[in-house]
Design a protein around this motif. Structure first.
Motif, PDB file in Angstrom:
ATOM      1  N   PRO A   1     -32.359 -19.224  19.387  1.00  0.00           N
ATOM      2  CA  PRO A   1     -32.943 -20.025  18.312  1.00  0.00           C
ATOM      3  C   PRO A   1     -32.597 -19.411  16.952  1.00  0.00           C
ATOM      4  O   PRO A   1     -32.604 -18.192  16.798  1.00  0.00           O
TER       5      PRO A   1
ATOM      6  N   ILE B   1     -40.131 -22.644  18.757  1.00  0.00           N
ATOM      7  CA  ILE B   1     -41.258 -23.125  17.954  1.00  0.00           C
ATOM      8  C   ILE B   1     -40.751 -24.300  17.114  1.00  0.00           C
ATOM      9  O   ILE B   1     -39.731 -24.177  16.422  1.00  0.00           O
TER      10      ILE B   1
ATOM     11  N   THR C   1     -37.421 -19.126   7.422  1.00  0.00           N
ATOM     12  CA  THR C   1     -38.082 -20.396   7.755  1.00  0.00           C
ATOM     13  C   THR C   1     -39.487 -20.184   8.337  1.00  0.00           C
ATOM     14  O   THR C   1     -39.834 -19.085   8.791  1.00  0.00           O
TER      15      THR C   1
ATOM     16  N   GLY D   1     -31.896  -9.721  15.864  1.00  0.00           N
ATOM     17  CA  GLY D   1     -32.570 -10.798  16.602  1.00  0.00           C
ATOM     18  C   GLY D   1     -31.668 -11.986  16.879  1.00  0.00           C
ATOM     19  O   GLY D   1     -31.987 -12.824  17.719  1.00  0.00           O
TER      20      GLY D   1
ATOM     21  N   GLY E   1     -33.299 -19.680  12.760  1.00  0.00           N
ATOM     22  CA  GLY E   1     -34.088 -20.243  11.658  1.00  0.00           C
ATOM     23  C   GLY E   1     -33.298 -20.147  10.360  1.00  0.00           C
ATOM     24  O   GLY E   1     -32.403 -20.931  10.089  1.00  0.00           O
ATOM     25  N   GLY E   2     -33.621 -19.120   9.560  1.00  0.00           N
ATOM     26  CA  GLY E   2     -32.905 -18.937   8.294  1.00  0.00           C
ATOM     27  C   GLY E   2     -31.777 -17.926   8.399  1.00  0.00           C
ATOM     28  O   GLY E   2     -31.033 -17.716   7.440  1.00  0.00           O
ATOM     29  N   GLY E   3     -31.693 -17.239   9.534  1.00  0.00           N
ATOM     30  CA  GLY E   3     -30.615 -16.257   9.703  1.00  0.00           C
ATOM     31  C   GLY E   3     -30.846 -14.958   8.964  1.00  0.00           C
ATOM     32  O   GLY E   3     -29.902 -14.238   8.651  1.00  0.00           O
ATOM     33  N   THR E   4     -32.121 -14.604   8.683  1.00  0.00           N
ATOM     34  CA  THR E   4     -32.397 -13.407   7.878  1.00  0.00           C
ATOM     35  C   THR E   4     -32.854 -12.204   8.710  1.00  0.00           C
ATOM     36  O   THR E   4     -33.267 -11.193   8.145  1.00  0.00           O
ATOM     37  N   SER E   5     -32.786 -12.319  10.023  1.00  0.00           N
ATOM     38  CA  SER E   5     -33.224 -11.191  10.871  1.00  0.00           C
ATOM     39  C   SER E   5     -32.531  -9.896  10.450  1.00  0.00           C
ATOM     40  O   SER E   5     -31.335  -9.892  10.145  1.00  0.00           O
TER      41      SER E   5
ATOM     42  N   SER F   1     -44.005 -12.273  10.497  1.00  0.00           N
ATOM     43  CA  SER F   1     -43.601 -11.838   9.158  1.00  0.00           C
ATOM     44  C   SER F   1     -44.806 -11.445   8.300  1.00  0.00           C
ATOM     45  O   SER F   1     -45.928 -11.908   8.510  1.00  0.00           O
ATOM     46  N   SER F   2     -44.555 -10.588   7.344  1.00  0.00           N
ATOM     47  CA  SER F   2     -45.602 -10.186   6.404  1.00  0.00           C
ATOM     48  C   SER F   2     -45.063 -10.352   4.990  1.00  0.00           C
ATOM     49  O   SER F   2     -43.961  -9.895   4.688  1.00  0.00           O
TER      50      SER F   2
ATOM     51  N   THR G   1     -41.435 -13.935  14.232  1.00  0.00           N
ATOM     52  CA  THR G   1     -41.262 -12.502  13.949  1.00  0.00           C
ATOM     53  C   THR G   1     -42.520 -11.836  13.401  1.00  0.00           C
ATOM     54  O   THR G   1     -42.471 -10.677  12.996  1.00  0.00           O
TER      55      THR G   1
ATOM     56  N   GLN H   1     -39.733 -10.753   1.172  1.00  0.00           N
ATOM     57  CA  GLN H   1     -38.597 -10.641   0.262  1.00  0.00           C
ATOM     58  C   GLN H   1     -37.468 -11.610   0.658  1.00  0.00           C
ATOM     59  O   GLN H   1     -36.637 -11.969  -0.162  1.00  0.00           O
ATOM     60  N   SER H   2     -37.478 -12.048   1.899  1.00  0.00           N
ATOM     61  CA  SER H   2     -36.482 -13.003   2.391  1.00  0.00           C
ATOM     62  C   SER H   2     -36.924 -14.449   2.188  1.00  0.00           C
ATOM     63  O   SER H   2     -36.299 -15.376   2.722  1.00  0.00           O
TER      64      SER H   2
HETATM   65  C1  FAD Z   1     -33.332  -9.071   2.375  1.00  0.00           C
HETATM   66  C2  FAD Z   1     -34.380  -9.243   3.418  1.00  0.00           C
HETATM   67  C3  FAD Z   1     -35.706  -9.073   3.101  1.00  0.00           C
HETATM   68  C4  FAD Z   1     -36.681  -9.217   4.090  1.00  0.00           C
HETATM   69  N1  FAD Z   1     -37.991  -9.093   3.725  1.00  0.00           N
HETATM   70  C5  FAD Z   1     -38.950  -9.280   4.655  1.00  0.00           C
HETATM   71  C6  FAD Z   1     -40.323  -9.177   4.285  1.00  0.00           C
HETATM   72  O1  FAD Z   1     -40.662  -8.941   3.131  1.00  0.00           O
HETATM   73  N2  FAD Z   1     -41.245  -9.383   5.251  1.00  0.00           N
HETATM   74  C7  FAD Z   1     -40.888  -9.685   6.526  1.00  0.00           C
HETATM   75  O2  FAD Z   1     -41.769  -9.869   7.347  1.00  0.00           O
HETATM   76  N3  FAD Z   1     -39.602  -9.759   6.907  1.00  0.00           N
HETATM   77  C8  FAD Z   1     -38.633  -9.582   6.000  1.00  0.00           C
HETATM   78  N4  FAD Z   1     -37.318  -9.673   6.366  1.00  0.00           N
HETATM   79  C9  FAD Z   1     -36.989  -9.977   7.762  1.00  0.00           C
HETATM   80  C10 FAD Z   1     -36.797 -11.496   8.047  1.00  0.00           C
HETATM   81  O3  FAD Z   1     -36.617 -12.191   6.876  1.00  0.00           O
HETATM   82  C11 FAD Z   1     -37.961 -12.032   8.788  1.00  0.00           C
HETATM   83  O4  FAD Z   1     -37.953 -11.470  10.074  1.00  0.00           O
HETATM   84  C12 FAD Z   1     -38.053 -13.582   8.880  1.00  0.00           C
HETATM   85  O5  FAD Z   1     -39.358 -13.864   9.295  1.00  0.00           O
HETATM   86  C13 FAD Z   1     -37.075 -14.238   9.814  1.00  0.00           C
HETATM   87  O6  FAD Z   1     -37.093 -15.645   9.558  1.00  0.00           O
HETATM   88  P1  FAD Z   1     -35.791 -16.541   9.755  1.00  0.00           P
HETATM   89  O7  FAD Z   1     -36.201 -17.967   9.610  1.00  0.00           O
HETATM   90  O8  FAD Z   1     -34.686 -16.089   8.906  1.00  0.00           O
HETATM   91  O9  FAD Z   1     -35.472 -16.259  11.279  1.00  0.00           O
HETATM   92  P2  FAD Z   1     -34.084 -15.833  11.931  1.00  0.00           P
HETATM   93  O10 FAD Z   1     -33.578 -14.631  11.279  1.00  0.00           O
HETATM   94  O11 FAD Z   1     -33.199 -17.001  12.012  1.00  0.00           O
HETATM   95  O12 FAD Z   1     -34.614 -15.468  13.389  1.00  0.00           O
HETATM   96  C14 FAD Z   1     -35.398 -14.318  13.600  1.00  0.00           C
HETATM   97  C15 FAD Z   1     -35.833 -14.290  15.065  1.00  0.00           C
HETATM   98  O13 FAD Z   1     -36.733 -15.355  15.325  1.00  0.00           O
HETATM   99  C16 FAD Z   1     -36.180 -16.264  16.276  1.00  0.00           C
HETATM  100  N5  FAD Z   1     -36.504 -17.605  15.773  1.00  0.00           N
HETATM  101  C17 FAD Z   1     -36.205 -18.130  14.553  1.00  0.00           C
HETATM  102  N6  FAD Z   1     -36.711 -19.371  14.460  1.00  0.00           N
HETATM  103  C18 FAD Z   1     -37.331 -19.625  15.634  1.00  0.00           C
HETATM  104  C19 FAD Z   1     -38.044 -20.756  16.145  1.00  0.00           C
HETATM  105  N7  FAD Z   1     -38.234 -21.866  15.422  1.00  0.00           N
HETATM  106  N8  FAD Z   1     -38.537 -20.677  17.407  1.00  0.00           N
HETATM  107  C20 FAD Z   1     -38.368 -19.560  18.164  1.00  0.00           C
HETATM  108  N9  FAD Z   1     -37.700 -18.471  17.717  1.00  0.00           N
HETATM  109  C21 FAD Z   1     -37.197 -18.516  16.475  1.00  0.00           C
HETATM  110  C22 FAD Z   1     -34.699 -15.964  16.348  1.00  0.00           C
HETATM  111  O14 FAD Z   1     -34.170 -16.251  17.615  1.00  0.00           O
HETATM  112  C23 FAD Z   1     -34.672 -14.471  16.036  1.00  0.00           C
HETATM  113  O15 FAD Z   1     -34.952 -13.729  17.189  1.00  0.00           O
HETATM  114  C24 FAD Z   1     -36.313  -9.525   5.410  1.00  0.00           C
HETATM  115  C25 FAD Z   1     -34.964  -9.710   5.710  1.00  0.00           C
HETATM  116  C26 FAD Z   1     -34.003  -9.572   4.732  1.00  0.00           C
HETATM  117  C27 FAD Z   1     -32.575  -9.779   5.074  1.00  0.00           C
END
Ligand code: FAD
Length: 522
Positions: free
Chosen positions: A125, A264, A200, A135, A127-131, A209-210, A207, A194-195
């Motif tokens: 899966p 999700i 998303t 992940g 989302g935004g690709g910010t893992s 997130s906080s 994850t 910060q992301s």
């Molecule tokens: C510059 C930077 C700053 C960051 N700052 C923070 C911060 O302040 N706080 C924080 O908590 N994190 C932070 N992160 C980490 C990251 O942004 C978080 O983990 C974010 O919550 C991931 O969201 P995403 O939509 O990009 O998910 P993705 O990176 O696309 O996916 C993350 C994980 O979740 C899974 N996933 C995504 N969407 C779904 C879905 N709909 N259903 C099931 N699984 C799914 C994916 O398979 C993967 O394992 C930061 C990352 C970067 C690069």
């Protein structure tokens, strides 16, 4: 989002010459890493999907929502950790998902999962690709191929219950898109990691997130009232009341499940009216211990700041050098803390007054509101600096953990020592990023000169810090999640029985095991 760096290309910035000179003098960072390949120059391993696989997937989502083109595979090849970005710089063949699938409904997701289980194709899966923890690594895990299942079409505000203060948000909405939809109705979610600009709603939930305003509004998992999840074994609709005694809370299984247990599709979250008033105040503390004690006092008194964070001496000095905005001599020699208060005027005044009384009594000196406003103004910009540092030949990465207040000083010392031993001559910055009545999280940034093999260099530092965190009895991750990178420490964190429980749940919801292999579950 750039495929080989953070964020918006328009915001990329070169390091000023004086900062480059400082890096050379202080850390021995010399010489640019040189440009990586352009997207057109990157060589991706060919897709392993057969024509029959592609035809079957297209029959579910439609031709327009399936692609095995390199231009679509490359941006989903991983997340945005420093190792991810270093790997993108490679001119050797790079791995990527074999195709990208963009379903438009829960039925389509269920059909894609059924098809992938039948054809033995792994599903990641997206989302935004910010893992930042691997992940999104395109691991096949013994299956014949892997597809990236992109949630971006789940992009609607599905419900807003203004009476209860709840909204149902599509999993593929980015932070800004969700806030814009809520703002049209006078509401806000208030989740600002910060992301924020790219991550998303589904990713936040998957994850745990906080955000930077978590002191006021809670972590994302605390905001979640309900979840809809499509698993290979069926659909779950969890969370039907603000609180419940109906057995263990199954929402908790899917919060933080990182795509390993289900997809999700929608999240019911707590929202609040857009705050009418904001107040800012920055503080200086003579040292980190005094500052940490002050934050603890605020949190244990429950005086209610929306944001409260504390930088150590090194981070305070670097912020000053980089922004030249954190005014006052006091800030240079000590530790900077930032407080922000949101709400209606009366509440903000009261919470601000109570908080400042506690901080003053704990040895803080007010720096006024300008440094706190400057922090807020630049709070999403630091990741661009990491790109500039990597390009300039520095190794720069962050990591985070949490523990109780009593063990916080020892944890900080252990992680700092692990980093400086693994990366001799490095600069280690630390801040308290999130606070709780019983403890806090520590967020580290490390900058060192890149060696000949920066990926191996960081892998060694990561191993050393992970071991130090585990030995200190702290959590391997407070908010970045587990992914592939923290998986080696999961058995230590939850114990062998805990691992067996996760495997049992996985077997129930994903019997073939196609969902995000190699992540989270040891
Ligand atoms: C510059 C930077 C700053 C960051 N700052 C923070 C911060 O302040 N706080 C924080 O908590 N994190 C932070 N992160 C980490 C990251 O942004 C978080 O983990 C974010 O919550 C991931 O969201 P995403 O939509 O990009 O998910 P993705 O990176 O696309 O996916 C993350 C994980 O979740 C899974 N996933 C995504 N969407 C779904 C879905 N709909 N259903 C099931 N699984 C799914 C994916 O398979 C993967 O394992 C930061 C990352 C970067 C690069």
């Amino acid at each position: 989002m750039k495929w080989d760096a953070w964020g918006d290309p328009a915001l990329a910035r070169e390091l000023p010459a004086d900062i480059k000179a400082l890096l050379a003098a202080a850390l021995g960072v010399t010489g640019d890493a040189g440009p990586g390949p352009t997207a057109a120059e990157v060589v991706l391993r060919p897709s392993l999907l057969t024509e029959a696989d592609l035809k079957a997937l297209a029959a579910v989502v439609g031709e327009a929502h399936l692609s095995d083109a390199d231009a679509d595979r490359l941006p989903r090849a991983g997340g945005k950790s420093t190792p991810d970005l270093l790997r993108r710089r490679s001119r050797a063949p790079q791995d990527a998902p074999d195709a990208v699938v963009l379903p438009g409904s829960e039925d389509e997701i269920a059909a894609v999962l059924a098809l992938c289980a039948e054809r033995r194709i792994a599903v990641v899966p997206f989302g935004g690709g910010t893992s930042v923890v691997g992940g999104l690594d395109p691991e096949r895990g013994g299956f014949t191929a892997v597809v990236s299942l992109d949630l971006r079409r789940f992009d609607r505000l599905l419900d807003l219950d203004a009476i209860s203060g709840e909204a149902v948000l599509g999993a593929g909405l980015t932070g800004p898109a969700a806030e814009a939809l809520l703002a049209e109705r006078g509401f806000e979610l208030g989740h600002y990691p910060q992301s924020f600009r790219f991550a998303t709603i589904g990713g936040f939930a998957a994850t745990r997130s906080s955000g930077q305003d978590s002191a006021g509004y809670g972590r994302f998992d605390e905001m979640v009232r309900g979840l809809r999840v499509v698993t290979p074994a069926g659909v779950l609709d969890l969370g039907r009341a603000p609180a419940s005694a109906a057995g263990p809370d199954l929402r908790e299984l899917f919060l933080g499940s990182e795509g390993t247990l289900g997809v999700i599709t929608a999240v019911r979250v707590r929202v609040h009216p857009v705050p009418a008033v904001k107040a800012y105040e920055a503080w200086n503390f003579p040292d980190f211990t005094t500052g940490a004690d002050a934050l603890r006092a605020v949190e244990q008194r429950g005086t209610g700041p929306t944001v409260i964070r504390l930088s150590d001496e090194a981070e305070t000095a670097v912020n000053l050098a980089m922004t030249e905005q954190i005014g006052g001599e006091a800030a240079v020699s000590g530790c900077l803390a930032v407080t922000v208060f949101e709400g209606d005027a009366e509440q903000v005044t009261a919470r601000h007054r109570l908080t400042r009384a506690v901080l003053l009594a704990a040895g803080g000196t007010s720096l006024g509101e300008a440094p706190a406003r400057a922090w807020e103004h630049g709070r999403f910009n630091a990741p661009y600096l990491r790109d500039s540092l990597l390009g300039a030949g520095a190794l720069c990465e962050t990591l985070e953990t949490a523990t109780d207040w009593r063990r916080l000083p020892a944890l900080r010392a252990a992680v700092t020592s692990a980093l400086t031993t693994a990366l001799p001559g490095s600069l280690v910055l630390c801040h308290i990023s999130h606070v709780y009545p019983t403890g806090a999280s520590l967020y580290f940034t490390v900058v060192a000169a890149q060696g000949p093999d920066p990926l191996a260099q960081w892998a060694a530092a990561k191993r050393a810090t992970g071991d130090a965190i585990a030995a200190a009895g702290a959590t391997i991750t407070h908010h970045h999640a587990v992914g592939a990178d923290h998986r080696p420490w999961m058995a230590d964190e939850i114990g062998e029985l805990g691992v067996r429980i996760l495997h049992a749940v996985k077997a129930a919801v994903d019997p073939v095991g196609i969902l995000n292999p190699g992540k989270l579950i040891p």
